[in-house]
Write an enzyme that holds these catalytic residues in place. Structure first.
Site, PDB file in Angstrom:
ATOM      1  N   SER A  12      -6.519   5.474   7.953  1.00 45.48           N
ATOM      2  CA  SER A  12      -6.020   4.549   6.939  1.00 45.48           C
ATOM      3  C   SER A  12      -6.813   3.260   7.075  1.00 45.48           C
ATOM      4  O   SER A  12      -7.409   2.990   8.125  1.00 45.48           O
ATOM      5  CB  SER A  12      -4.516   4.303   7.094  1.00 45.48           C
ATOM      6  OG  SER A  12      -4.203   3.857   8.409  1.00 45.48           O
ATOM      7  N   GLU A  14      -7.200  -1.098   6.126  1.00 48.08           N
ATOM      8  CA  GLU A  14      -6.542  -2.348   5.752  1.00 48.08           C
ATOM      9  C   GLU A  14      -7.539  -3.273   5.063  1.00 48.08           C
ATOM     10  O   GLU A  14      -8.663  -3.447   5.516  1.00 48.08           O
ATOM     11  CB  GLU A  14      -5.975  -3.039   6.997  1.00 48.08           C
ATOM     12  CG  GLU A  14      -5.277  -4.366   6.678  1.00 48.08           C
ATOM     13  CD  GLU A  14      -4.634  -4.977   7.896  1.00 48.08           C
ATOM     14  OE1 GLU A  14      -3.696  -4.352   8.437  1.00 48.08           O
ATOM     15  OE2 GLU A  14      -5.081  -6.061   8.329  1.00 48.08           O
ATOM     16  N   ASP A 106       3.222 -14.577  10.213  1.00 49.10           N
ATOM     17  CA  ASP A 106       2.762 -15.774  10.917  1.00 49.10           C
ATOM     18  C   ASP A 106       3.027 -17.007  10.080  1.00 49.10           C
ATOM     19  O   ASP A 106       2.827 -16.990   8.860  1.00 49.10           O
ATOM     20  CB  ASP A 106       1.262 -15.679  11.205  1.00 49.10           C
ATOM     21  CG  ASP A 106       0.928 -14.509  12.120  1.00 49.10           C
ATOM     22  OD1 ASP A 106       1.684 -14.288  13.081  1.00 49.10           O
ATOM     23  OD2 ASP A 106      -0.083 -13.826  11.853  1.00 49.10           O
ATOM     24  N   PHE A 214      -9.681 -15.218  17.360  1.00 45.96           N
ATOM     25  CA  PHE A 214      -8.479 -14.604  16.839  1.00 45.96           C
ATOM     26  C   PHE A 214      -7.690 -13.909  17.943  1.00 45.96           C
ATOM     27  O   PHE A 214      -6.452 -13.898  17.919  1.00 45.96           O
ATOM     28  CB  PHE A 214      -8.834 -13.600  15.736  1.00 45.96           C
ATOM     29  CG  PHE A 214      -7.632 -13.044  15.028  1.00 45.96           C
ATOM     30  CD1 PHE A 214      -6.847 -13.844  14.212  1.00 45.96           C
ATOM     31  CD2 PHE A 214      -7.264 -11.711  15.192  1.00 45.96           C
ATOM     32  CE1 PHE A 214      -5.729 -13.339  13.566  1.00 45.96           C
ATOM     33  CE2 PHE A 214      -6.153 -11.197  14.551  1.00 45.96           C
ATOM     34  CZ  PHE A 214      -5.383 -12.010  13.734  1.00 45.96           C
ATOM     35  N   HIS A 264      -6.036   3.536  12.254  1.00 50.27           N
ATOM     36  CA  HIS A 264      -5.927   2.545  11.187  1.00 50.27           C
ATOM     37  C   HIS A 264      -7.043   1.526  11.397  1.00 50.27           C
ATOM     38  O   HIS A 264      -7.101   0.849  12.435  1.00 50.27           O
ATOM     39  CB  HIS A 264      -4.568   1.852  11.246  1.00 50.27           C
ATOM     40  CG  HIS A 264      -4.325   0.885  10.126  1.00 50.27           C
ATOM     41  ND1 HIS A 264      -4.012   1.291   8.846  1.00 50.27           N
ATOM     42  CD2 HIS A 264      -4.352  -0.473  10.093  1.00 50.27           C
ATOM     43  CE1 HIS A 264      -3.843   0.240   8.076  1.00 50.27           C
ATOM     44  NE2 HIS A 264      -4.055  -0.849   8.803  1.00 50.27           N
TER      45      HIS A 264
END
Length: 310
Positions: A12, A14, A106, A214, A264
């Site tokens: 999958s 994103e 967030d 990050f 993913h």
């Protein structure tokens, strides 16, 4: 060790909603390039504090209307009342969207998390609310190295269990670079009685400095060997791309050897690395006729590379 249940991995992808027309062009080029891989689903993120609500909705709806893909909309608790979230869920359902990625979310940069006084406080509450509105498929988040605000790793695992108890169908993990982190987490989850699907999130490293920044925010560790691989490549994008593909490919193939058959990918709205990684995992696009036939039969059209070892 888990047992492989299929002849090829399932994937999958994103995406994040575009902010400018050029970014929109790149996103849709990426979607079209990845569509022939026929992923289980593709998800579209929701900006901090709900800042991309409208663009997330329009992107998800367009994917549903113009492609053969199955889109999932990210949805967070932050900044919305229950009534607002419930109305948005009804809009998704009316638009034919049947999959939600439910997250606490967030806060905007520089702010601490504060639940909306009339909202869903945490992801488990949101998931229960989603299920009350309609029978959506729901994906949740999992954190192999624990959420940075969790009181402990055990408390974080208990929170994951609450998400499944509330109705989540699967959990997608935060990215990680050392596979033992994921495998240890998966083992802990199974011993805690969590038998639901937990899908590893994979992030190809397109920019090392950005990943380090990050990772500090989300609690993911960055191993020293990754620094060594990317050291000196700041001004060499082509070599950096090759190294990124190699790292992610080796990571996925090692996980496959340990029985993992779903992945993913955090694409960052780029297709080139993802296509290369998937091909090395044994996946390659099927001919258009194969895609049409599979859509009518329900069988994934992705072909297994005959040179991919079992």
């Amino acid at each position: 060790m888990m047992v492989r249940v299929s002849n090829f991995p399932r994937v999958s992808f994103e995406f994040f909603p575009p902010k400018t027309p050029p970014m929109a062009e790149q996103l849709w080029a990426t979607i079209r390039a990845l569509e022939p891989l026929h992923p289980l689903f593709v998800s579209v993120t929701y900006g901090a504090g709900g800042t991309t609500r409208d663009t997330t909705f329009s992107t998800v709806r367009r994917i549903a209307e113009e492609t053969s893909l199955h889109p999932a909309a990210h949805l967070t608790c932050i900044g919305h009342s229950r009534g607002e979230i419930d109305d948005l869920l009804r809009q998704y359902w009316d638009a034919g969207i049947r999959h939600i990625v439910a997250l606490r979310g967030d806060p905007p940069p520089g702010e601490s998390y504060q639940p909306h006084p009339d909202g869903y406080a945490y992801a488990a509450d949101l998931i229960a609310g989603i299920k009350r509105i309609a029978d959506f498929e729901v994906s949740a988040a999992a954190f192999p190295e624990s959420h940075p605000q969790a009181q402990s790793s055990d408390a974080d695992l208990e929170n994951l269990k609450r998400k499944f108890d509330a109705g989540a169908d699967r959990a997608i993990t935060q990215y990680f670079f050392n596979n033992h982190v994921f495998l240890t987490f998966l083992d802990r989850a199974r011993r805690a009685g969590i038998d639901n699907a937990i899908v590893p999130g994979i992030l190809p490293v397109t920019g090392y400095a950005q990943v380090v920044k990050f990772s500090k925010m989300c609690g993911a560790s960055v191993p020293s060997w990754l620094h060594d691989l990317f050291d000196g490549l700041d001004d060499d994008p082509e070599t950096r791309k090759l190294v990124a593909a190699m790292v992610a490919t080796e990571q996925c193939r090692a996980l496959m050897a340990d029985g993992i058959d779903q992945f993913h990918f955090y694409t960052l709205n780029r297709a080139d690395l993802i296509i290369g990684i998937c091909r090395r995992m044994g996946l390659k696009p099927a001919p258009a006729a194969g895609i049409r036939a599979s859509l009518s039969s329900g069988t994934p059209p992705v072909q297994r590379d005959p040179q991919m070892p079992d």
